[in-house]
Design a protein around this motif. Structure first.
Motif, PDB file in Angstrom:
ATOM      1  N   GLN A 193     -55.810  15.949  84.089  1.00 26.37           N
ATOM      2  CA  GLN A 193     -57.122  15.911  83.429  1.00 26.37           C
ATOM      3  C   GLN A 193     -57.927  17.197  83.623  1.00 26.37           C
ATOM      4  OE1 GLN A 193     -58.650  12.050  85.151  1.00 26.37           O
ATOM      5  NE2 GLN A 193     -59.249  11.749  83.007  1.00 26.37           N
ATOM      6  N   TRP A 194     -57.433  18.100  84.443  1.00 28.29           N
ATOM      7  CA  TRP A 194     -58.239  19.235  84.896  1.00 28.29           C
ATOM      8  C   TRP A 194     -58.808  20.064  83.748  1.00 28.29           C
ATOM      9  CZ3 TRP A 194     -60.525  20.181  89.295  1.00 28.29           C
ATOM     10  CH2 TRP A 194     -61.030  21.460  89.555  1.00 28.29           C
ATOM     11  N   HIS A 195     -58.002  20.335  82.725  1.00 24.97           N
ATOM     12  CA  HIS A 195     -58.448  21.160  81.601  1.00 24.97           C
ATOM     13  C   HIS A 195     -58.888  20.304  80.413  1.00 24.97           C
ATOM     14  CE1 HIS A 195     -57.460  24.864  83.588  1.00 24.97           C
ATOM     15  NE2 HIS A 195     -56.218  24.478  83.792  1.00 24.97           N
ATOM     16  N   LYS A 196     -59.450  19.136  80.724  1.00 23.99           N
ATOM     17  CA  LYS A 196     -60.008  18.242  79.704  1.00 23.99           C
ATOM     18  C   LYS A 196     -58.951  17.630  78.797  1.00 23.99           C
ATOM     19  CE  LYS A 196     -64.058  19.389  81.238  1.00 23.99           C
ATOM     20  NZ  LYS A 196     -64.817  18.467  82.118  1.00 23.99           N
ATOM     21  N   HIS A 197     -57.703  17.554  79.276  1.00 27.15           N
ATOM     22  CA  HIS A 197     -56.671  16.861  78.519  1.00 27.15           C
ATOM     23  C   HIS A 197     -56.985  15.370  78.486  1.00 27.15           C
ATOM     24  CE1 HIS A 197     -54.073  20.353  78.323  1.00 27.15           C
ATOM     25  NE2 HIS A 197     -54.049  20.458  79.644  1.00 27.15           N
ATOM     26  N   GLU A 198     -56.677  14.737  77.354  1.00 34.54           N
ATOM     27  CA  GLU A 198     -56.648  13.282  77.322  1.00 34.54           C
ATOM     28  C   GLU A 198     -55.298  12.853  77.899  1.00 34.54           C
ATOM     29  OE1 GLU A 198     -58.032  11.350  73.633  1.00 34.54           O
ATOM     30  OE2 GLU A 198     -58.353  13.386  72.899  1.00 34.54           O
ATOM     31  N   VAL A 199     -55.302  11.829  78.732  1.00 37.84           N
ATOM     32  CA  VAL A 199     -54.071  11.417  79.412  1.00 37.84           C
ATOM     33  C   VAL A 199     -53.807   9.943  79.133  1.00 37.84           C
ATOM     34  CG1 VAL A 199     -52.869  11.216  81.629  1.00 37.84           C
ATOM     35  CG2 VAL A 199     -54.454  13.133  81.227  1.00 37.84           C
ATOM     36  N   PHE A 200     -52.544   9.642  78.833  1.00 35.25           N
ATOM     37  CA  PHE A 200     -52.129   8.262  78.595  1.00 35.25           C
ATOM     38  C   PHE A 200     -50.902   7.974  79.454  1.00 35.25           C
ATOM     39  CE2 PHE A 200     -50.261   4.599  76.613  1.00 35.25           C
ATOM     40  CZ  PHE A 200     -51.343   3.889  76.103  1.00 35.25           C
ATOM     41  N   CYS A 201     -50.938   6.858  80.180  1.00 32.41           N
ATOM     42  CA  CYS A 201     -49.830   6.459  81.057  1.00 32.41           C
ATOM     43  C   CYS A 201     -49.058   5.309  80.422  1.00 32.41           C
ATOM     44  CB  CYS A 201     -50.364   6.036  82.419  1.00 32.41           C
ATOM     45  SG  CYS A 201     -51.248   7.336  83.294  1.00 32.41           S
ATOM     46  N   LEU A 202     -47.790   5.546  80.156  1.00 32.43           N
ATOM     47  CA  LEU A 202     -46.922   4.525  79.576  1.00 32.43           C
ATOM     48  C   LEU A 202     -45.887   4.157  80.639  1.00 32.43           C
ATOM     49  CD1 LEU A 202     -45.982   2.766  77.307  1.00 32.43           C
ATOM     50  CD2 LEU A 202     -45.018   4.756  76.159  1.00 32.43           C
ATOM     51  N   GLN A 203     -46.177   3.091  81.376  1.00 30.63           N
ATOM     52  CA  GLN A 203     -45.336   2.690  82.501  1.00 30.63           C
ATOM     53  C   GLN A 203     -44.156   1.857  82.028  1.00 30.63           C
ATOM     54  OE1 GLN A 203     -46.929  -0.141  85.361  1.00 30.63           O
ATOM     55  NE2 GLN A 203     -45.953   0.956  87.059  1.00 30.63           N
ATOM     56  N   THR A 204     -42.952   2.262  82.434  1.00 33.91           N
ATOM     57  CA  THR A 204     -41.727   1.558  82.056  1.00 33.91           C
ATOM     58  C   THR A 204     -41.044   1.038  83.317  1.00 33.91           C
ATOM     59  OG1 THR A 204     -40.439   3.624  82.115  1.00 33.91           O
ATOM     60  CG2 THR A 204     -41.412   3.004  80.021  1.00 33.91           C
ATOM     61  N   LEU A 205     -40.836  -0.260  83.369  1.00 34.01           N
ATOM     62  CA  LEU A 205     -40.245  -0.919  84.528  1.00 34.01           C
ATOM     63  C   LEU A 205     -39.079  -1.797  84.091  1.00 34.01           C
ATOM     64  CD1 LEU A 205     -43.615  -2.104  86.121  1.00 34.01           C
ATOM     65  CD2 LEU A 205     -42.232  -0.172  86.922  1.00 34.01           C
ATOM     66  N   ASP A 206     -38.256  -2.202  85.069  1.00 36.59           N
ATOM     67  CA  ASP A 206     -37.259  -3.235  84.786  1.00 36.59           C
ATOM     68  C   ASP A 206     -37.347  -4.308  85.866  1.00 36.59           C
ATOM     69  OD1 ASP A 206     -35.901  -2.302  87.022  1.00 36.59           O
ATOM     70  OD2 ASP A 206     -34.375  -1.241  85.874  1.00 36.59           O
ATOM     71  N   ASP A 207     -36.547  -5.360  85.730  1.00 37.53           N
ATOM     72  CA  ASP A 207     -36.643  -6.493  86.649  1.00 37.53           C
ATOM     73  C   ASP A 207     -36.383  -6.092  88.096  1.00 37.53           C
ATOM     74  OD1 ASP A 207     -37.370  -8.248  84.691  1.00 37.53           O
ATOM     75  OD2 ASP A 207     -35.343  -9.020  84.339  1.00 37.53           O
ATOM     76  N   ASN A 208     -35.507  -5.117  88.311  1.00 39.02           N
ATOM     77  CA  ASN A 208     -35.197  -4.688  89.681  1.00 39.02           C
ATOM     78  C   ASN A 208     -36.390  -4.021  90.359  1.00 39.02           C
ATOM     79  OD1 ASN A 208     -32.552  -5.626  89.676  1.00 39.02           O
ATOM     80  ND2 ASN A 208     -31.754  -3.730  88.783  1.00 39.02           N
ATOM     81  N   ASP A 209     -37.331  -3.485  89.551  1.00 41.03           N
ATOM     82  CA  ASP A 209     -38.540  -2.913  90.136  1.00 41.03           C
ATOM     83  C   ASP A 209     -39.492  -3.999  90.613  1.00 41.03           C
ATOM     84  OD1 ASP A 209     -37.826  -0.232  89.564  1.00 41.03           O
ATOM     85  OD2 ASP A 209     -38.541  -0.449  87.501  1.00 41.03           O
ATOM     86  N   LEU A 210     -39.503  -5.113  89.916  1.00 39.88           N
ATOM     87  CA  LEU A 210     -40.513  -6.142  90.154  1.00 39.88           C
ATOM     88  C   LEU A 210     -40.078  -7.203  91.151  1.00 39.88           C
ATOM     89  CD1 LEU A 210     -41.586  -6.608  86.423  1.00 39.88           C
ATOM     90  CD2 LEU A 210     -42.735  -5.242  88.184  1.00 39.88           C
ATOM     91  N   LYS A 211     -38.781  -7.379  91.332  1.00 36.83           N
ATOM     92  CA  LYS A 211     -38.270  -8.409  92.234  1.00 36.83           C
ATOM     93  C   LYS A 211     -37.297  -7.806  93.224  1.00 36.83           C
ATOM     94  CE  LYS A 211     -38.743 -12.136  88.825  1.00 36.83           C
ATOM     95  NZ  LYS A 211     -39.907 -12.726  89.505  1.00 36.83           N
ATOM     96  N   CYS A 212     -37.163  -8.443  94.345  1.00 40.09           N
ATOM     97  CA  CYS A 212     -36.212  -7.999  95.371  1.00 40.09           C
ATOM     98  C   CYS A 212     -34.934  -8.830  95.242  1.00 40.09           C
ATOM     99  CB  CYS A 212     -36.824  -8.166  96.757  1.00 40.09           C
ATOM    100  SG  CYS A 212     -35.723  -7.642  98.094  1.00 40.09           S
ATOM    101  N   PRO A 213     -33.829  -8.236  94.757  1.00 44.98           N
ATOM    102  CA  PRO A 213     -32.612  -9.008  94.516  1.00 44.98           C
ATOM    103  C   PRO A 213     -31.719  -9.160  95.746  1.00 44.98           C
ATOM    104  CG  PRO A 213     -32.301  -6.770  93.747  1.00 44.98           C
ATOM    105  CD  PRO A 213     -33.714  -6.845  94.290  1.00 44.98           C
ATOM    106  N   TRP A 214     -32.073  -8.504  96.871  1.00 44.33           N
ATOM    107  CA  TRP A 214     -31.195  -8.500  98.035  1.00 44.33           C
ATOM    108  C   TRP A 214     -31.590  -9.571  99.038  1.00 44.33           C
ATOM    109  CZ3 TRP A 214     -33.857  -3.791  96.865  1.00 44.33           C
ATOM    110  CH2 TRP A 214     -33.147  -2.958  95.998  1.00 44.33           C
ATOM    111  N   LYS A 215     -30.592 -10.084  99.739  1.00 48.36           N
ATOM    112  CA  LYS A 215     -30.813 -11.072 100.795  1.00 48.36           C
ATOM    113  C   LYS A 215     -29.864 -10.765 101.950  1.00 48.36           C
ATOM    114  CE  LYS A 215     -33.806 -13.689  98.539  1.00 48.36           C
ATOM    115  NZ  LYS A 215     -33.982 -12.764  97.411  1.00 48.36           N
ATOM    116  N   GLY A 216     -30.315 -11.011 103.165  1.00 54.23           N
ATOM    117  CA  GLY A 216     -29.471 -10.807 104.333  1.00 54.23           C
ATOM    118  C   GLY A 216     -29.449  -9.362 104.790  1.00 54.23           C
ATOM    119  N   ASP A 217     -28.360  -8.985 105.491  1.00 55.22           N
ATOM    120  CA  ASP A 217     -28.202  -7.635 106.025  1.00 55.22           C
ATOM    121  C   ASP A 217     -27.637  -6.731 104.927  1.00 55.22           C
ATOM    122  OD1 ASP A 217     -29.057  -8.444 108.535  1.00 55.22           O
ATOM    123  OD2 ASP A 217     -27.038  -9.038 109.154  1.00 55.22           O
ATOM    124  N   VAL A 218     -28.396  -5.697 104.573  1.00 57.34           N
ATOM    125  CA  VAL A 218     -27.974  -4.774 103.517  1.00 57.34           C
ATOM    126  C   VAL A 218     -28.282  -3.349 103.941  1.00 57.34           C
ATOM    127  CG1 VAL A 218     -28.290  -6.438 101.645  1.00 57.34           C
ATOM    128  CG2 VAL A 218     -30.186  -4.974 102.336  1.00 57.34           C
TER     129      VAL A 218
END
Length: 287
Positions: A193-218
């Motif tokens: 934003q420093w030089h007066k740019h307009e900024v847009f954030c387009l966040q892209t996620l998948d299920d592995n980002d949102l949930k923890c699929p691991w269990k036990g010792d890993v």
């Protein structure tokens, strides 16, 4: 394939929708400009064989080891900057991020805005030099399609700092990323934003980002740095992870709202053109 005729037809449908809803623009404040050997500094461009070497900014080269030439303003124009995360941690989301970027770039070029595309990772990598015109659509799509993952980590602040040095004239910056940066996102967004740019954030996620699929010792290994750690994941730890990622994403949304930045979060499960359609209907890339 970003150059597949069926995919391009989907892009064309999005452009027609943009033209109908927004007059074909991704931002409200459009300008028509040219750059050349004027008086007022406007922007930087990559040095190419045949360019006047006297226009090279040696201070930028000393800092970033990148040959850039100064462009001077003859009249003002609208520029769309796409910053697409190409770090290894985006592997499962890379194609989806490219499809989103392809749609935005396609609309920009067809509305005769200037378009520049960069890859984000441990540094900023030019993928498509600033240009405009419908005849640049296929070169843009080919460049985006061929761009590989790179880097050993994701340093959003360093990338934003380099972008800040390269582009001082106001434009529209769209960051396509999961925003799961080890060093955080606040300083990077501030620099964009420093030089007066307009900024847009387009966040892209998948299920592995949102949930923890691991269990036990890993044994967990970072796909970017290669660092590994042996951990025990119980239902309690899995819940803590999911709460932490929810809070991280909420923090990103709050930061964008506080700074007046545009923000959309989506997952790879949602068709890319549906995301762009909704974005256009709500007014385009605006805060």
């Amino acid at each position: 394939m970003l150059t597949d005729p069926a995919f391009i037809r989907r892009l064309e449908s999005l452009y027609l929708l943009a033209r109908k809803i927004l007059g074909g623009s991704l931002q409200a404040d459009r300008r028509s400009t040219k750059k050349g050997a004027g008086i007022t500094f406007a922007d930087y461009a990559q040095y190419s064989l045949g360019d006047d070497y006297r226009s090279i900014d040696w201070r930028v080269y000393a800092k970033f080891e990148s040959l850039l030439i100064k462009l001077f303003e003859l009249e003002e124009d609208a520029t769309i900057y796409l910053l697409v995360d190409h770090s290894p941690s985006m592997a499962s989301k890379q194609q989806y991020a490219k499809e989103l970027a392809a749609a935005l770039g396609y609309i920009a070029l067809n509305t005769l805005d200037r378009l520049a595309v960069y890859g984000l990772a441990d540094k900023l990598r030019p993928l498509f030099d600033p240009t405009r015109g419908r005849n640049q659509v296929l070169p843009f799509l080919r460049s985006l399609e061929a761009a590989p993952s790179f880097g050993v980590d994701t340093d959003f602040t360093a990338c934003a700092r380099e972008f800040e040095a390269r582009h001082r004239r106001k434009g529209l910056v769209c960051v396509v990323s999961d925003f799961l940066f080890p060093g955080g996102f606040e300083e990077g967004l501030s620099r964009l934003q420093w030089h007066k740019h307009e900024v847009f954030c387009l966040q892209t996620l998948d299920d592995n980002d949102l949930k923890c699929p691991w269990k036990g010792d890993v044994t967990l290994e970072c796909v970017e740095t290669g660092a590994s750690q042996r951990v025990t994941v119980s239902p309690r730890e899995a819940k803590m992870y999911e709460e932490a990622i929810t809070e991280w994403n909420s923090g990103l949304q709050r930061t964008c709202a506080k700074r007046g930045l545009g923000f959309v979060s989506t997952t790879t499960e949602r068709p890319f053109d549906e995301v762009i359609q909704d974005l256009l209907r709500r007014g385009g890339l605006v805060g």
